[in-house]
Motif scaffolding. Structure first.
Motif, PDB file in Angstrom:
ATOM      1  N   GLY A 228      -6.964  12.176  52.488  1.00  0.00           N
ATOM      2  CA  GLY A 228      -6.651  13.598  52.423  1.00  0.00           C
ATOM      3  C   GLY A 228      -5.245  13.768  51.880  1.00  0.00           C
ATOM      4  O   GLY A 228      -4.461  12.821  51.824  1.00  0.00           O
ATOM      5  N   LEU A 229      -4.899  14.988  51.513  1.00  0.00           N
ATOM      6  CA  LEU A 229      -3.562  15.230  50.985  1.00  0.00           C
ATOM      7  C   LEU A 229      -2.489  15.090  52.056  1.00  0.00           C
ATOM      8  O   LEU A 229      -1.319  14.864  51.751  1.00  0.00           O
ATOM      9  CB  LEU A 229      -3.489  16.618  50.343  1.00  0.00           C
ATOM     10  N   SER A 230      -2.885  15.206  53.313  1.00  0.00           N
ATOM     11  CA  SER A 230      -1.971  15.027  54.432  1.00  0.00           C
ATOM     12  C   SER A 230      -2.752  14.394  55.579  1.00  0.00           C
ATOM     13  O   SER A 230      -3.995  14.415  55.578  1.00  0.00           O
ATOM     14  CB  SER A 230      -1.360  16.368  54.859  1.00  0.00           C
ATOM     15  N   PRO A 231      -2.080  13.813  56.562  1.00  0.00           N
ATOM     16  CA  PRO A 231      -2.792  13.150  57.668  1.00  0.00           C
ATOM     17  C   PRO A 231      -3.748  14.105  58.370  1.00  0.00           C
ATOM     18  O   PRO A 231      -3.402  15.240  58.694  1.00  0.00           O
ATOM     19  CB  PRO A 231      -1.651  12.718  58.589  1.00  0.00           C
ATOM     20  N   GLY A 232      -4.972  13.655  58.582  1.00  0.00           N
ATOM     21  CA  GLY A 232      -5.961  14.445  59.296  1.00  0.00           C
ATOM     22  C   GLY A 232      -6.751  15.405  58.436  1.00  0.00           C
ATOM     23  O   GLY A 232      -7.691  16.037  58.927  1.00  0.00           O
ATOM     24  N   SER A 233      -6.418  15.549  57.154  1.00  0.00           N
ATOM     25  CA  SER A 233      -7.141  16.482  56.296  1.00  0.00           C
ATOM     26  C   SER A 233      -8.322  15.786  55.616  1.00  0.00           C
ATOM     27  O   SER A 233      -8.418  14.564  55.594  1.00  0.00           O
ATOM     28  CB  SER A 233      -6.208  17.101  55.254  1.00  0.00           C
ATOM     29  N   GLU A 234      -9.215  16.592  55.065  1.00  0.00           N
ATOM     30  CA  GLU A 234     -10.448  16.081  54.458  1.00  0.00           C
ATOM     31  C   GLU A 234     -10.158  15.194  53.254  1.00  0.00           C
ATOM     32  O   GLU A 234      -9.260  15.478  52.454  1.00  0.00           O
ATOM     33  CB  GLU A 234     -11.299  17.273  54.021  1.00  0.00           C
ATOM     34  N   SER A 235     -10.925  14.141  53.115  1.00  0.00           N
ATOM     35  CA  SER A 235     -10.788  13.271  51.950  1.00  0.00           C
ATOM     36  C   SER A 235     -11.003  14.075  50.676  1.00  0.00           C
ATOM     37  O   SER A 235     -11.904  14.906  50.588  1.00  0.00           O
ATOM     38  CB  SER A 235     -11.808  12.134  52.013  1.00  0.00           C
ATOM     39  N   HIS A 236     -10.177  13.789  49.680  1.00  0.00           N
ATOM     40  CA  HIS A 236     -10.132  14.619  48.485  1.00  0.00           C
ATOM     41  C   HIS A 236      -9.806  13.740  47.284  1.00  0.00           C
ATOM     42  O   HIS A 236      -9.008  12.805  47.385  1.00  0.00           O
ATOM     43  CB  HIS A 236      -9.050  15.692  48.687  1.00  0.00           C
ATOM     44  N   GLY A 237     -10.418  14.025  46.147  1.00  0.00           N
ATOM     45  CA  GLY A 237     -10.216  13.192  44.964  1.00  0.00           C
ATOM     46  C   GLY A 237      -8.774  13.097  44.529  1.00  0.00           C
ATOM     47  O   GLY A 237      -8.283  12.013  44.188  1.00  0.00           O
TER      48      GLY A 237
END
Length: 380
Positions: A228-237
């Motif tokens: 993710g863009l930050s800890p705990g956020s959704e995985s993102h390309g």
């Protein structure tokens, strides 16, 4: 060089979000014709050369990101082996005019970032006391500035890198992340990547605490293997690319991990490979997140991750090429989705995707820097 306005979002070097809606976008308009059945290099050169000379009016709202637009245009022309369309000396002088400079070395500790402005509109004049409290650089603009300078063959050893690197450390937070500018903003993997790329291009890592940055990146890997863009956020390309490319630039992971002992890597490589491979959809394109539509730019963001890992050979290249051709415009350039109008952002990443696919007539791509191998190596 007339470069007016540009950049699809204010998130700079990362990709734009699929859910994003913005004011008039060329990709939001349907294309009247069917896609071309082949990669039309000459039309893409013509499209980017047009953007180099005069940006269309609908990019006015992105004027603050002028350097980013210029990077996509100039680096895109280099990918297409058409850098001869660019006045290299003029471009270098134009880019250098955007660097923020301290009045003295003491000012390097005042919290401001003396990198590059994104455009003239962010270069505020001093107040009546001779101070410019908001006149500082932006990390993403600095990445783009240095990338352009490398692309046109400018010797970065002659640049004022001390001001950039010393002041860039002011942007790093206690958790290892980076803000893009000193007056306060979000902190996430996009700007960790920008800082890593800046240090790599300047061949000097004094601008960041690599260990802290590494820990922040590792904290962003999700349960499913993506980042993710930050800890705990959704995985993102985009977040996944920034994480993997940063670790590669910082020297924490090797190139082509799958051919080595992946079990000893600091990241979960098998899970990351599985997540990345699942992003290729049934239409052949790549999506940025689960259950989202395929989008031209993710052919780079995910494709580059797979190239770094050594897993690019596993994708369905024929299907991907077919999807990308549905996003290719008869006018040159690429759109976000099939049969829409082209824009600069997706045109650049469409070209990088074809470079990864080893399309004839394109220069090879340096996946971790997002520019040609020749520019990354300083061979212009």
């Amino acid at each position: 060089m007339a470069t007016r306005g540009w950049y699809p979002t204010d998130s700079d070097v990362e990709e734009e979000d699929e859910d994003e809606t913005s004011s008039p976008s060329p990709s939001a308009l349907p294309s009247p014709s069917s896609p071309l059945p082949y990669f039309d290099r000459d039309r893409h050169v013509a499209f980017l050369e047009m953007m180099y000379n005069l940006i269309p009016h609908y990019y006015q709202s992105q004027e603050i990101n002028r350097l980013t637009l210029a990077f996509f245009t100039i680096s895109g022309l280099h990918l297409l082996q058409a850098l001869d369309r660019v006045d290299k000396d003029r471009v270098a002088n134009w880019v250098l005019s955007f660097q923020a400079h301290p009045q003295s070395k003491a000012e390097l500790k005042n919290g401001q970032f003396y990198g590059f402005h994104g455009s003239r509109t962010s270069q505020f004049p001093p107040d009546e006391n001779g101070l410019s409290p908001y006149n500082a650089g932006h990390l993403a603009s600095t990445y783009c500035a240095l990338a352009i300078l490398k692309t046109v063959g400018y010797n970065l050893l002659t640049i004022d890198k001390e001001s950039i690197l010393i002041s860039m450390r002011n942007l790093q937070q206690p958790d290892g992340s980076f803000m893009p500018l000193h007056v306060g903003a979000e902190t996430d993997l996009r700007f960790v990547y920008c800082a890593a790329a800046v240090c790599f291009m300047l061949e000097d890592w004094s601008g960041m605490d690599r260990e802290k940055a590494k820990e922040y990146i590792l904290n962003c890997q999700s349960y499913d293997g993506g980042f993710g863009l930050s800890p705990g956020s959704e995985s993102h390309g985009g977040g996944t690319y920034c994480a993997v490319a940063s670790l590669r630039l910082m020297g924490y992971i090797e190139d082509d991990l799958l051919s080595k002992n992946a079990s000893s890597s600091i990241i979960n490589v098998p899970l990351l490979l599985d997540w990345s491979m699942q992003r290729q959809a049934t239409d052949g394109g790549f999506q940025g997140r689960a259950n989202k539509a395929s989008d031209t730019c993710y052919a780079f963001w995910i494709g580059a991750v797979l190239r770094i890992l050594g897993g690019y050979k596993f994708i369905d290249k024929i299907a991907l090429r077919s999807f990308l051709l549905t996003c290719q415009s008869e006018f040159g350039g690429f759109s976000k989705y099939p049969e829409m109008q082209p824009d600069i952002y997706h045109s650049y990443y469409g070209c990088t995707a074809f470079s990864l696919l080893e399309e004839p007539g394109l220069n090879p791509l340096c996946a971790e820097l997002g520019m040609t191998d020749l520019a990354a190596l300083g061979i212009i």
